[in-house]
Write a protein that holds these residues in place. Structure first.
Motif, PDB file in Angstrom:
ATOM      1  N   SER A   7       0.844  -1.189   0.000  1.00 52.78           N
ATOM      2  CA  SER A   7       0.000   0.000   0.000  1.00 52.78           C
ATOM      3  C   SER A   7       0.881   1.241   0.000  1.00 52.78           C
ATOM      4  O   SER A   7       1.986   1.238   0.550  1.00 52.78           O
ATOM      5  CB  SER A   7      -0.899   0.000   1.237  1.00 52.78           C
ATOM      6  OG  SER A   7      -1.439   1.287   1.455  1.00 52.78           O
ATOM      7  N   TYR A 125      -9.822   9.312   1.315  1.00 53.05           N
ATOM      8  CA  TYR A 125      -9.470   7.904   1.554  1.00 53.05           C
ATOM      9  C   TYR A 125      -8.474   7.761   2.700  1.00 53.05           C
ATOM     10  O   TYR A 125      -8.390   6.698   3.336  1.00 53.05           O
ATOM     11  CB  TYR A 125      -8.906   7.267   0.277  1.00 53.05           C
ATOM     12  CG  TYR A 125      -7.482   7.656  -0.033  1.00 53.05           C
ATOM     13  CD1 TYR A 125      -6.413   6.895   0.423  1.00 53.05           C
ATOM     14  CD2 TYR A 125      -7.197   8.802  -0.775  1.00 53.05           C
ATOM     15  CE1 TYR A 125      -5.103   7.256   0.156  1.00 53.05           C
ATOM     16  CE2 TYR A 125      -5.903   9.173  -1.051  1.00 53.05           C
ATOM     17  CZ  TYR A 125      -4.855   8.396  -0.582  1.00 53.05           C
ATOM     18  OH  TYR A 125      -3.559   8.770  -0.840  1.00 53.05           O
ATOM     19  N   ALA A 151     -12.597   6.942  -4.501  1.00 55.74           N
ATOM     20  CA  ALA A 151     -12.406   5.756  -5.324  1.00 55.74           C
ATOM     21  C   ALA A 151     -13.652   4.880  -5.232  1.00 55.74           C
ATOM     22  O   ALA A 151     -14.107   4.564  -4.130  1.00 55.74           O
ATOM     23  CB  ALA A 151     -11.183   4.989  -4.852  1.00 55.74           C
ATOM     24  N   TRP A 153     -16.137   1.608  -7.198  1.00 52.86           N
ATOM     25  CA  TRP A 153     -16.340   0.564  -8.207  1.00 52.86           C
ATOM     26  C   TRP A 153     -17.469   0.992  -9.140  1.00 52.86           C
ATOM     27  O   TRP A 153     -18.516   1.449  -8.684  1.00 52.86           O
ATOM     28  CB  TRP A 153     -16.708  -0.762  -7.559  1.00 52.86           C
ATOM     29  CG  TRP A 153     -15.657  -1.430  -6.727  1.00 52.86           C
ATOM     30  CD1 TRP A 153     -15.777  -1.826  -5.425  1.00 52.86           C
ATOM     31  CD2 TRP A 153     -14.344  -1.831  -7.134  1.00 52.86           C
ATOM     32  NE1 TRP A 153     -14.617  -2.428  -4.993  1.00 52.86           N
ATOM     33  CE2 TRP A 153     -13.718  -2.454  -6.026  1.00 52.86           C
ATOM     34  CE3 TRP A 153     -13.623  -1.720  -8.338  1.00 52.86           C
ATOM     35  CZ2 TRP A 153     -12.418  -2.960  -6.075  1.00 52.86           C
ATOM     36  CZ3 TRP A 153     -12.330  -2.225  -8.388  1.00 52.86           C
ATOM     37  CH2 TRP A 153     -11.736  -2.836  -7.273  1.00 52.86           C
ATOM     38  N   TRP A 166      -6.919  -3.107  -4.934  1.00 51.47           N
ATOM     39  CA  TRP A 166      -7.658  -2.113  -4.162  1.00 51.47           C
ATOM     40  C   TRP A 166      -7.975  -2.593  -2.761  1.00 51.47           C
ATOM     41  O   TRP A 166      -8.058  -1.790  -1.829  1.00 51.47           O
ATOM     42  CB  TRP A 166      -8.926  -1.696  -4.914  1.00 51.47           C
ATOM     43  CG  TRP A 166      -8.623  -0.626  -5.903  1.00 51.47           C
ATOM     44  CD1 TRP A 166      -8.461  -0.761  -7.252  1.00 51.47           C
ATOM     45  CD2 TRP A 166      -8.388   0.750  -5.628  1.00 51.47           C
ATOM     46  NE1 TRP A 166      -8.152   0.442  -7.825  1.00 51.47           N
ATOM     47  CE2 TRP A 166      -8.103   1.394  -6.847  1.00 51.47           C
ATOM     48  CE3 TRP A 166      -8.388   1.510  -4.459  1.00 51.47           C
ATOM     49  CZ2 TRP A 166      -7.827   2.754  -6.935  1.00 51.47           C
ATOM     50  CZ3 TRP A 166      -8.116   2.859  -4.539  1.00 51.47           C
ATOM     51  CH2 TRP A 166      -7.838   3.478  -5.761  1.00 51.47           C
ATOM     52  N   TYR A 170      -6.817   0.251  -0.525  1.00 47.31           N
ATOM     53  CA  TYR A 170      -7.893   1.004   0.125  1.00 47.31           C
ATOM     54  C   TYR A 170      -9.114   0.098   0.273  1.00 47.31           C
ATOM     55  O   TYR A 170      -9.984   0.068  -0.604  1.00 47.31           O
ATOM     56  CB  TYR A 170      -8.233   2.249  -0.703  1.00 47.31           C
ATOM     57  CG  TYR A 170      -9.358   3.082  -0.120  1.00 47.31           C
ATOM     58  CD1 TYR A 170      -9.397   3.396   1.245  1.00 47.31           C
ATOM     59  CD2 TYR A 170     -10.373   3.576  -0.932  1.00 47.31           C
ATOM     60  CE1 TYR A 170     -10.419   4.162   1.780  1.00 47.31           C
ATOM     61  CE2 TYR A 170     -11.407   4.349  -0.407  1.00 47.31           C
ATOM     62  CZ  TYR A 170     -11.423   4.641   0.949  1.00 47.31           C
ATOM     63  OH  TYR A 170     -12.438   5.396   1.476  1.00 47.31           O
ATOM     64  N   ILE A 173     -12.934   1.088  -0.615  1.00 49.07           N
ATOM     65  CA  ILE A 173     -13.543   1.263  -1.935  1.00 49.07           C
ATOM     66  C   ILE A 173     -14.838   0.464  -2.005  1.00 49.07           C
ATOM     67  O   ILE A 173     -14.938  -0.636  -1.460  1.00 49.07           O
ATOM     68  CB  ILE A 173     -12.562   0.841  -3.056  1.00 49.07           C
ATOM     69  CG1 ILE A 173     -13.121   1.235  -4.433  1.00 49.07           C
ATOM     70  CG2 ILE A 173     -12.233  -0.633  -2.992  1.00 49.07           C
ATOM     71  CD1 ILE A 173     -12.143   1.015  -5.574  1.00 49.07           C
ATOM     72  N   GLU A 236       0.471   1.065 -10.491  1.00 51.50           N
ATOM     73  CA  GLU A 236      -0.864   1.628 -10.312  1.00 51.50           C
ATOM     74  C   GLU A 236      -1.391   2.198 -11.629  1.00 51.50           C
ATOM     75  O   GLU A 236      -2.562   2.013 -11.981  1.00 51.50           O
ATOM     76  CB  GLU A 236      -0.835   2.724  -9.248  1.00 51.50           C
ATOM     77  CG  GLU A 236      -2.191   3.388  -9.008  1.00 51.50           C
ATOM     78  CD  GLU A 236      -2.110   4.595  -8.101  1.00 51.50           C
ATOM     79  OE1 GLU A 236      -2.560   5.684  -8.521  1.00 51.50           O
ATOM     80  OE2 GLU A 236      -1.582   4.447  -6.980  1.00 51.50           O
ATOM     81  N   TYR A 247     -13.410   0.825 -12.403  1.00 50.87           N
ATOM     82  CA  TYR A 247     -13.290   1.704 -11.238  1.00 50.87           C
ATOM     83  C   TYR A 247     -12.781   3.086 -11.637  1.00 50.87           C
ATOM     84  O   TYR A 247     -12.320   3.313 -12.764  1.00 50.87           O
ATOM     85  CB  TYR A 247     -12.337   1.104 -10.201  1.00 50.87           C
ATOM     86  CG  TYR A 247     -10.874   1.182 -10.592  1.00 50.87           C
ATOM     87  CD1 TYR A 247     -10.048   2.199 -10.102  1.00 50.87           C
ATOM     88  CD2 TYR A 247     -10.299   0.257 -11.465  1.00 50.87           C
ATOM     89  CE1 TYR A 247      -8.715   2.285 -10.463  1.00 50.87           C
ATOM     90  CE2 TYR A 247      -8.968   0.325 -11.826  1.00 50.87           C
ATOM     91  CZ  TYR A 247      -8.184   1.345 -11.329  1.00 50.87           C
ATOM     92  OH  TYR A 247      -6.861   1.429 -11.696  1.00 50.87           O
TER      93      TYR A 247
END
Length: 257
Positions: A7, A125, A151, A153, A166, A170, A173, A236, A247
């Protein structure tokens, strides 16, 4: 790739700050998107107060200031970001209305019901969408607005690779429908929701990083932490190009009940 499951929060904060300081924007977005979100907010005047949480160097804050009346305070954890934020405001002659201060979004030094609007692009976030909505609500006047990108979906099901990325990066999400539900439960009337177009990610965030990355790696030659961080950013970006239909960011605008 060894850093796939890492992360961004596990990297050194000084490295993160230095890297993103070189970018005009510290997250996906665009002036057009900021102005569009502003169009859903009513009743602002020269006496209004706006708080931009996680302001970075102020890319979006300046757009807010140029398109809305009132005084704007930007708050960010990184002093270097805030210093550049204030420099940018001064260059544009906005220093009388726009001020950046150093602070943490989970310990904000403001009074209850101090602001008409709370703004947050690409930063909520860090504390979590639902937690941010709930904890920041007290700083808003009754009938005040919150506007945040998050963020989200776009589909109910996703390929395993992007789901795993993800989940590690995070876990908060979720689908747009569930995010709207979280906003309602936190004490807001959802006013508008819209997704950010691809150019906000590609042209305004990932492409500007490519040249910066080479300079960053030269400056930190032999620094494995810097190399891993750049590798993470590149990974990323690769994932976004590959899975962008699943997303992205959505802008959520709500009004405090």
């Amino acid at each position: 790739m060894e850093n796939n499951n890492k992360s961004i929060h596990e990297f050194d904060l000084n490295l993160i700050c230095e890297y993103f300081l070189g970018l005009k924007r510290q997250g996906p977005g665009s002036p057009e998107v900021t102005v569009k979100a502003l169009s859903f907010i009513e009743g602002l005047s020269k006496n209004s107060s706006i708080l931009d949480i996680g302001c970075g160097t102020g890319g979006q804050t300046i757009i807010v200031a140029q398109n809305a009346p009132g005084k704007i305070i930007g708050v960010d954890l990184f002093p270097a970001f805030v210093e550049k934020f204030n420099e940018n405001a001064k260059v544009l002659g906005l220093q009388e209305r726009v001020e950046g201060v150093v602070g943490s979004m989970d310990d904000l030094p403001f009074n209850d019901e101090e602001f008409d609007v709370i703004w947050c692009e690409g930063a909520i976030y860090n504390i979590g969408f639902q937690r941010g909505l709930m904890e920041w609500r007290r700083f808003l006047k009754k009938g005040g607005y919150i506007a945040a990108t998050e963020a989200s979906w776009f589909t109910e099901e996703r390929p395993e690779e992007i789901e795993k990325f993800w989940k590690d990066a995070y876990p908060g999400i979720d689908t747009i429908a569930n995010k709207v539900n979280q906003m309602q439960k936190a004490g807001y009337v959802p006013v508008a929701v819209f997704t950010l177009p691809e150019n906000c990610w590609i042209d305004n965030f990932y492409v500007p990083q490519t040249a910066l990355q080479e300079d960053f790696l030269k400056k930190h030659s032999g620094n494995q932490a810097a190399e891993r961080f750049v590798a993470y950013q590149r990974y990323e970006a690769e994932l976004y190009y590959k899975y962008k239909k699943y997303y992205g960011y959505a802008f959520y605008i709500g009004r405090k009940i």
